[in-house]
Scaffold this motif. Sequence first.
Motif, PDB file in Angstrom:
ATOM      1  N   UNK A 199       0.837  -1.199   0.270  1.00 38.94           N
ATOM      2  CA  UNK A 199      -0.161   0.155  -0.244  1.00 38.94           C
ATOM      3  C   UNK A 199       0.923   1.511  -0.018  1.00 38.94           C
ATOM      4  N   UNK A 200       0.718   1.925  -0.865  1.00 41.45           N
ATOM      5  CA  UNK A 200       1.245   3.494  -0.891  1.00 41.45           C
ATOM      6  C   UNK A 200      -0.051   4.422  -0.845  1.00 41.45           C
ATOM      7  N   UNK A 201       1.176   5.670  -0.553  1.00 41.89           N
ATOM      8  CA  UNK A 201       0.177   7.105  -0.700  1.00 41.89           C
ATOM      9  C   UNK A 201       0.692   7.582  -2.209  1.00 41.89           C
ATOM     10  N   UNK A 202      -0.320   7.597  -2.436  1.00 44.12           N
ATOM     11  CA  UNK A 202      -0.110   8.353  -3.693  1.00 44.12           C
ATOM     12  C   UNK A 202      -1.064   9.734  -4.077  1.00 44.12           C
ATOM     13  N   UNK A 203       0.079  10.707  -4.472  1.00 47.41           N
ATOM     14  CA  UNK A 203      -0.486  11.700  -4.941  1.00 47.41           C
ATOM     15  C   UNK A 203      -0.645  12.361  -6.232  1.00 47.41           C
ATOM     16  N   UNK A 204      -1.936  12.579  -6.818  1.00 53.62           N
ATOM     17  CA  UNK A 204      -1.237  13.030  -8.751  1.00 53.62           C
ATOM     18  C   UNK A 204      -2.118  14.694  -8.412  1.00 53.62           C
ATOM     19  N   UNK A 205      -0.832  15.195  -9.023  1.00 54.11           N
ATOM     20  CA  UNK A 205      -1.533  16.757  -9.360  1.00 54.11           C
ATOM     21  C   UNK A 205      -0.894  16.821 -11.332  1.00 54.11           C
ATOM     22  N   UNK A 206      -1.824  18.207 -11.745  1.00 55.64           N
ATOM     23  CA  UNK A 206      -2.017  19.197 -12.985  1.00 55.64           C
ATOM     24  C   UNK A 206      -1.616  20.411 -12.283  1.00 55.64           C
ATOM     25  N   UNK A 207      -0.441  21.002 -13.334  1.00 52.74           N
ATOM     26  CA  UNK A 207      -1.175  22.738 -12.902  1.00 52.74           C
ATOM     27  C   UNK A 207      -0.469  23.069 -15.051  1.00 52.74           C
ATOM     28  N   UNK A 208      -1.264  24.026 -14.379  1.00 53.56           N
ATOM     29  CA  UNK A 208      -1.879  25.301 -15.850  1.00 53.56           C
ATOM     30  C   UNK A 208      -1.458  26.474 -15.487  1.00 53.56           C
ATOM     31  N   UNK A 209      -0.667  27.408 -16.840  1.00 51.55           N
ATOM     32  CA  UNK A 209      -0.583  28.593 -16.528  1.00 51.55           C
ATOM     33  C   UNK A 209      -1.898  29.140 -16.895  1.00 51.55           C
ATOM     34  N   UNK A 210      -1.935  30.881 -17.482  1.00 50.74           N
ATOM     35  CA  UNK A 210      -3.233  30.932 -18.265  1.00 50.74           C
ATOM     36  C   UNK A 210      -3.923  29.780 -19.059  1.00 50.74           C
ATOM     37  N   UNK A 211      -2.731  29.955 -20.199  1.00 53.01           N
ATOM     38  CA  UNK A 211      -3.222  29.118 -21.720  1.00 53.01           C
ATOM     39  C   UNK A 211      -3.109  27.939 -21.452  1.00 53.01           C
ATOM     40  N   UNK A 212      -2.531  27.452 -20.944  1.00 53.44           N
ATOM     41  CA  UNK A 212      -1.852  26.406 -21.215  1.00 53.44           C
ATOM     42  C   UNK A 212      -1.363  24.782 -20.070  1.00 53.44           C
ATOM     43  N   UNK A 213      -1.754  23.909 -20.410  1.00 59.89           N
ATOM     44  CA  UNK A 213      -1.261  22.796 -19.218  1.00 59.89           C
ATOM     45  C   UNK A 213       0.379  22.424 -19.506  1.00 59.89           C
ATOM     46  N   UNK A 214       0.527  22.760 -18.020  1.00 58.75           N
ATOM     47  CA  UNK A 214       2.327  22.707 -17.510  1.00 58.75           C
ATOM     48  C   UNK A 214       2.569  20.564 -17.582  1.00 58.75           C
ATOM     49  N   UNK A 215       2.246  20.451 -16.432  1.00 58.43           N
ATOM     50  CA  UNK A 215       2.523  19.450 -16.517  1.00 58.43           C
ATOM     51  C   UNK A 215       1.833  18.148 -15.500  1.00 58.43           C
TER      52      UNK A 215
END
Length: 231
Positions: A199-215
């Motif tokens: 069993x693992x603790x998992x984080x899923x994250x996405x980030x955006x600038x004002x106009x486009x996805x970053x990661x």
Amino acid sequence: MSGQPKGWEAIRAEVLRRIRARDWAPGEAIPNEADLAAEFGCARATVNRALRDLAAAGVLERRRKAGTRVALHPVRKATLDIPVTRAEVEARGQSYSFRLLQSEMALPPVPVALKLGLAPGSRLLHLRTLHLADGKPFLHEDRWLNPAALPQPLPDFAAISANEWLVTHVAYTSGDIAFSAENASDAEAAILGLPKGTALFVTERSTWSEAQPITAVRLAHAPGYRLHTLV
């Protein structure tokens, strides 16, 4: 303040002063990050850090593609800054290191492409990184990066982790984050040196600038990880 570089705390204080003075009224849109950075004579990432802090406190409301507004009814919110893994490890009194396991331009899997709103056929930089504490696996990072949203040239991600470089060099305006407890995949178990199905603790994250996805990133933490936040 114009013409003189300012730290994010000073910018936060000035933005808060303007809100309290009703220079920017409740519900009113404030200038964008680029304009504020030009006015304050600092990097856009510094302005972003100040505005994120005020948004986390409930003073501002930030929405992707809709800009930033003064909150109509300010509320106190929990805050969660994106941590630098190196700093997390060192704060535990342990020695930090990392290994870049994979770096290639590739088509992202469908769930990642959909999450980031990418056009069909878009290629991203795929990085897999193992972070270590005292030489032992601490975190497996599986990251997709959008080069079009990043300052160029990109650094050598074998010399500085993508996590640390992004936090210190790339401003984001919005994002989403999810936490879950999941059984390690065969690949994750092998990389983290754990029995299959641990069993693992998992984080899923996405980030955006004002106009486009970053990661978009999936972080699989070795057993014993603890998440800290402020309320």
